[in-house]
Design a protein around this motif. Structure first.
Motif, PDB file in Angstrom:
ATOM      1  N   ASP A 136       0.866  -1.180   0.000  1.00  0.00           N
ATOM      2  CA  ASP A 136       0.000   0.000   0.000  1.00  0.00           C
ATOM      3  C   ASP A 136       0.901   1.228   0.000  1.00  0.00           C
ATOM      4  N   PRO A 137       0.694   2.188  -0.938  1.00  0.00           N
ATOM      5  CA  PRO A 137       1.632   3.323  -0.950  1.00  0.00           C
ATOM      6  C   PRO A 137       1.580   4.197   0.303  1.00  0.00           C
ATOM      7  N   MET A 138       0.407   4.254   0.991  1.00  0.00           N
ATOM      8  CA  MET A 138       0.268   5.230   2.081  1.00  0.00           C
ATOM      9  C   MET A 138       0.013   4.550   3.427  1.00  0.00           C
ATOM     10  N   LEU A 139       0.838   4.875   4.412  1.00  0.00           N
ATOM     11  CA  LEU A 139       0.598   4.452   5.798  1.00  0.00           C
ATOM     12  C   LEU A 139       0.299   5.717   6.604  1.00  0.00           C
ATOM     13  N   ALA A 140      -0.989   5.991   6.828  1.00  0.00           N
ATOM     14  CA  ALA A 140      -1.399   7.223   7.527  1.00  0.00           C
ATOM     15  C   ALA A 140      -1.675   6.883   8.995  1.00  0.00           C
ATOM     16  N   THR A 141      -2.925   6.536   9.332  1.00  0.00           N
ATOM     17  CA  THR A 141      -3.191   6.118  10.724  1.00  0.00           C
ATOM     18  C   THR A 141      -2.756   4.672  10.956  1.00  0.00           C
ATOM     19  N   GLY A 142      -2.635   3.916   9.887  1.00  0.00           N
ATOM     20  CA  GLY A 142      -2.292   2.487  10.003  1.00  0.00           C
ATOM     21  C   GLY A 142      -3.511   1.587  10.125  1.00  0.00           C
ATOM     22  N   GLN A 143      -4.700   2.174  10.153  1.00  0.00           N
ATOM     23  CA  GLN A 143      -5.893   1.346  10.375  1.00  0.00           C
ATOM     24  C   GLN A 143      -6.194   0.402   9.204  1.00  0.00           C
ATOM     25  N   SER A 144      -5.942   0.869   7.971  1.00  0.00           N
ATOM     26  CA  SER A 144      -6.207  -0.006   6.813  1.00  0.00           C
ATOM     27  C   SER A 144      -5.296  -1.221   6.856  1.00  0.00           C
ATOM     28  N   ILE A 145      -4.023  -1.007   7.102  1.00  0.00           N
ATOM     29  CA  ILE A 145      -3.076  -2.130   7.091  1.00  0.00           C
ATOM     30  C   ILE A 145      -3.378  -3.097   8.228  1.00  0.00           C
ATOM     31  N   VAL A 146      -3.719  -2.601   9.390  1.00  0.00           N
ATOM     32  CA  VAL A 146      -4.049  -3.502  10.513  1.00  0.00           C
ATOM     33  C   VAL A 146      -5.303  -4.316  10.187  1.00  0.00           C
ATOM     34  N   ALA A 147      -6.309  -3.667   9.578  1.00  0.00           N
ATOM     35  CA  ALA A 147      -7.551  -4.381   9.235  1.00  0.00           C
ATOM     36  C   ALA A 147      -7.294  -5.455   8.185  1.00  0.00           C
ATOM     37  N   VAL A 148      -6.466  -5.150   7.178  1.00  0.00           N
ATOM     38  CA  VAL A 148      -6.198  -6.138   6.123  1.00  0.00           C
ATOM     39  C   VAL A 148      -5.304  -7.258   6.667  1.00  0.00           C
ATOM     40  N   HIS A 149      -4.342  -6.918   7.493  1.00  0.00           N
ATOM     41  CA  HIS A 149      -3.489  -7.948   8.116  1.00  0.00           C
ATOM     42  C   HIS A 149      -4.361  -8.936   8.887  1.00  0.00           C
ATOM     43  N   LYS A 150      -5.325  -8.413   9.629  1.00  0.00           N
ATOM     44  CA  LYS A 150      -6.228  -9.278  10.398  1.00  0.00           C
ATOM     45  C   LYS A 150      -7.017 -10.196   9.452  1.00  0.00           C
ATOM     46  N   LYS A 151      -7.533  -9.627   8.373  1.00  0.00           N
ATOM     47  CA  LYS A 151      -8.291 -10.417   7.391  1.00  0.00           C
ATOM     48  C   LYS A 151      -7.428 -11.523   6.785  1.00  0.00           C
ATOM     49  N   LEU A 152      -6.199 -11.193   6.415  1.00  0.00           N
ATOM     50  CA  LEU A 152      -5.325 -12.181   5.769  1.00  0.00           C
ATOM     51  C   LEU A 152      -4.980 -13.332   6.709  1.00  0.00           C
ATOM     52  N   LEU A 153      -4.874 -13.033   8.014  1.00  0.00           N
ATOM     53  CA  LEU A 153      -4.455 -14.072   8.957  1.00  0.00           C
ATOM     54  C   LEU A 153      -5.623 -14.827   9.592  1.00  0.00           C
ATOM     55  N   GLU A 154      -6.853 -14.538   9.125  1.00  0.00           N
ATOM     56  CA  GLU A 154      -8.010 -15.233   9.702  1.00  0.00           C
ATOM     57  C   GLU A 154      -7.905 -16.740   9.521  1.00  0.00           C
TER      58      GLU A 154
END
Ligand SMILES: O=P(O)(O)OC[C@H]1O[C@H](OP(=O)(O)OP(=O)(O)O)[C@H](O)[C@@H]1O
Ligand SMILES: O=c1cc[nH]c(=O)[nH]1
Ligand SMILES: [Mg+2]
Length: 217
Positions: A136-154
């Motif tokens: 992902d080009p942008m790491l702002a609050t980090g909420q998108s990456i944390v949410a997708v990381h959680k989804k991928l590791l389900e």
């Protein structure tokens, strides 16, 4: 989390980073996408230096050359939309990688500045025992990456997990350090100052998805 900053030395990477930020260049969306792709190629090359390798022998027309090749199964996972040009750059170099796709976008339920992350579309391959590169080009609050990381590791246990961002805010890095396991790697092309009141990165570049693909309703 192990953080790798890749623009500490002067290189042509700074030209591409300068152009994606520059308001006088940003109206050329093809150049914006291509520059993100070129940054992806450079980041793929840097990341390739710490992957596991195995010894191999290559038959040439004149003999045998002993060399090394990457010894892990790679899965590239861009976050839609803005992750797509970065994905192109990684795929140019890791052309045998598998690919997974997950969407994440900011949803403003009250029309104000508060938002939640909607993770909707997903097409996820088998990630077990593989090396996953979340792009992902942008790491702002980090909420998108944390949410997708959680989804991928389900439903999966990858061997290694790398997060790759072009521009990061310190607040986003702090959020990932709090929420993600210590063995994750974070790759950052450029570290910025802070977030503004709308949680956009300053100085940043604006909205990466819109710059690449146009504004949305
Ligand atoms: O760190 P965060 O605060 O979560 O913000 C960063 C996210 O915002 C952008 O996506 P956006 O929601 O604009 O979607 P888009 O790619 O469709 O434009 C960007 O590509 C990241 O995914
Ligand atoms: O600065 C920001 C923050 C979120 N998303 C973007 O594209 N840019
Ligand atoms: Mg966007």
């Amino acid at each position: 989390m192990k953080i790798h900053y890749i623009s500490e030395n002067n290189s042509v990477l700074n030209h591409f980073l300068g152009q994606i930020r520059n308001v006088n260049v940003q109206n050329d969306s093809m150049r914006f996408r291509r520059n993100i792709e070129r940054i992806g190629e450079i980041m793929a090359y840097e990341l390739s230096k710490i992957l596991p390798y195995k010894n191999v022998e290559i038959q040439t027309p004149l003999g045998i050359k002993k060399t090394t090749q990457i010894d892990t199964d790679l899965v590239l996972c861009p976050i839609l939309r803005a992750g797509l040009p970065l994905h192109n750059g990684f795929l140019n170099y890791f052309d045998h990688a598998e690919n997974s796709f997950v969407s994440a976008c900011r949803h403003h339920p009250n029309g104000g500045d508060d938002f939640e992350i909607l993770v909707e579309y997903q097409a996820i391959s088998d990630l077990n025992n593989k090396t996953v590169l979340l792009l992902d080009p942008m790491l702002a609050t980090g909420q998108s990456i944390v949410a997708v990381h959680k989804k991928l590791l389900e439903n999966a246990a990858p061997a290694e997990f790398h997060i790759v961002v072009v521009i990061a805010a310190p607040e986003g890095i702090a959020h990932l350090e709090k929420e993600l396991p210590d063995n994750c790697h974070l790759w950052v092309a450029s570290l910025d100052e802070k977030l503004n009141e709308k949680n956009y990165i300053v100085p940043g570049l604006g909205d990466a998805g819109d710059l690449a693909y146009g504004s949305k309703l």
